[in-house]
Structure formats: C-alpha cells, structure tokens
Design a protein around this motif. Structure first.
Motif, PDB file in Angstrom:
ATOM      1  N   CYS A  96      -7.626 -55.756  21.750  1.00 22.57           N
ATOM      2  CA  CYS A  96      -7.002 -56.116  22.877  1.00 22.57           C
ATOM      3  C   CYS A  96      -6.720 -57.556  22.581  1.00 22.57           C
ATOM      4  O   CYS A  96      -8.007 -58.058  21.610  1.00 22.57           O
ATOM      5  CB  CYS A  96      -7.206 -55.631  24.196  1.00 22.57           C
ATOM      6  SG  CYS A  96      -5.686 -56.588  25.502  1.00 22.57           S
ATOM      7  N   CYS A 130      -8.618 -54.525  29.880  1.00 19.32           N
ATOM      8  CA  CYS A 130      -7.945 -55.430  31.021  1.00 19.32           C
ATOM      9  C   CYS A 130      -6.285 -53.903  31.273  1.00 19.32           C
ATOM     10  O   CYS A 130      -5.724 -54.454  31.564  1.00 19.32           O
ATOM     11  CB  CYS A 130      -7.184 -56.008  30.244  1.00 19.32           C
ATOM     12  SG  CYS A 130      -5.410 -55.903  29.491  1.00 19.32           S
ATOM     13  N   CYS A 141      -6.797 -50.735  26.279  1.00 18.92           N
ATOM     14  CA  CYS A 141      -7.862 -51.720  26.071  1.00 18.92           C
ATOM     15  C   CYS A 141      -8.951 -50.874  27.801  1.00 18.92           C
ATOM     16  O   CYS A 141      -8.367 -51.164  28.515  1.00 18.92           O
ATOM     17  CB  CYS A 141      -7.184 -53.053  26.470  1.00 18.92           C
ATOM     18  SG  CYS A 141      -8.697 -54.558  26.857  1.00 18.92           S
ATOM     19  N   CYS A 179      -7.019 -59.497  25.078  1.00 24.18           N
ATOM     20  CA  CYS A 179      -7.742 -59.754  26.056  1.00 24.18           C
ATOM     21  C   CYS A 179      -9.170 -60.168  25.481  1.00 24.18           C
ATOM     22  O   CYS A 179     -10.496 -60.336  25.680  1.00 24.18           O
ATOM     23  CB  CYS A 179      -8.146 -58.996  26.825  1.00 24.18           C
ATOM     24  SG  CYS A 179      -8.486 -57.602  27.340  1.00 24.18           S
TER      25      CYS A 179
HETATM   26 ZN   LIG Z   1      -7.292 -55.884  27.472  1.00 27.19          ZN
END
Ligand SMILES: [Zn+2]
Length: 212
Positions: free
Chosen positions: A147, A130, A127, A149
């Motif tokens: 991802c 993150c 990712c 996130c």
């Molecule tokens: Zn991420």
C-alpha cells in the motif's frame, strides 16, 4: 441534494460515492466503515459484520441517526452509501431529513452483473494497515502487494466466487423491495455499472443534472 447510492458488492459504489460526494460537496456517510468502527467497540456487532450480514434494521437506523446528528452541520446535504436498504428504513430517514427541512432527493442503483462482480472482486486487494482498497487492474498499488502507507495488501477471505455469489444474492434479496418502491415513486436512477469508473461517474453527473 441528498443522494443514496446502492449497489451489489463489486458495483464500485464506494469509489463512486467518494468522488460524487467530493464533487457535489456532500457529507459522505460511509455505512460500511461506520459498522466496522462500531464492531470494534461491540462484540455482537463484530460477529454480524464478520459474517457479512446486516446489523438489525432498527438498531442500525438509530445508530446512524445519532452519528449524523453529531457530525452533519445544519443545511449540509448527505450522500448515503449502501444505506438505507429497506422501505421502512428509507421512510425513517426521509422523516428525519424532513425535520431538518430536507428529503432524500434521489437514489442511484449501480447495476452490475454477477460475472463482472466476480471478476472485479477477485482482483480486489485491501491494505491490512489502513484499509485502503485497490484493484489490480483499474486501481493498482504503487508497488506489488504494498500500500501507499507501506502496509501489506491482502485479499478478503470472502472475495472468492462462491462467497461473492452468496453476497450478491443476499444484496438483491434485501434491497429488491426498496428498489421497486423507489422506481414507482420516480426517485430511482439506474446506472449500468459494468463500465469503467470515469464513464459511470460522468453518466451519474449528467443524469443528476437532469433530475434536479
Ligand atoms: Zn495502507
């Protein structure tokens, strides 16, 4: 029990370290992440990390010791991921642990073949937001190229067969002396890391139980 987990790129040492540290309630020292954080603050370290090389031995030792002294509560055991890599570094840490009434109890070497490392790393995605790591087959993202996130998944530029071969050789050239030394001292557990994550995990736990 203080544990060191070593393994070539693609051996799954990050994954195993994370689940083992959690299971055995160890302080998880993620050296790779530590170097990346350090690189953000220091241009010279940044160049070293970007080239996939190791920070000079003594410097790394001092940096990690200081970090551990700040972060690890007295009496808490540690899992060292991918570190120490040299005999002198290993001895340094053992001395440091001895000053805390402990020692490095066991070193686990996750042994993987070059073919399998290439296969796995070619499927690896990271990712860009993150830093979470996925594997398209064994640990796929919830959505394609995305991802958890919401960040975008990218392939590391050195996760290609040619670079992997170089990193693989670099790892073995660097750690061979330490591995042989530990083997002689009866401190080494060799684990076949070409197998699935849960099989390796169970194997490690079984062998640690026999070790202590
Ligand atoms: Zn991420």
């Amino acid at each position: 029990m203080n544990i060191v987990i070593l393994g070539a790129p693609g051996s799954g040492k990050g994954t195993q370290s994370e689940i083992i540290a959690k299971k055995l309630k160890l302080f998880y020292l993620q050296t790779g992440k530590l170097s990346r954080d350090w690189a953000k603050k220091d241009e010279r370290i940044k160049k070293i990390v970007e080239n996939g090389e190791l920070v000079p031995e003594k410097e790394m030792t001092e940096y990690v010791k200081k970090y551990l002294e700040e972060k690890v509560p007295d009496g808490k055991n540690i899992l060292f991921e991918g570190f120490p890599r040299f005999i002198s570094q290993y001895k340094d840490y053992n001395e440091w642990l001895k000053s805390r009434g402990q020692q490095i109890d066991v070193v686990i070497s996750l042994d993987i073949t070059e073919e399998e490392a290439i296969r796995r790393l070619s499927l690896r995605r990271i990712c860009d937001k993150c830093g979470e790591i996925y594997n398209l087959i064994t640990n796929p993202p919830p959505k394609q190229n995305m991802c958890r996130c919401g960040g975008r998944l990218i392939q590391r530029s050195d996760d290609n067969p040619k670079s992997i071969k170089v990193r693989f050789k670099y790892y073995h050239d660097n750690t061979k002396k330490l591995i042989d030394y530990l083997d002689e001292k009866g401190k080494l557990i060799r684990v076949d890391a070409d197998r699935p994550i849960d099989v390796i995990f169970d194997d490690i736990l079984n062998r640690l139980a026999k070790f202590s």
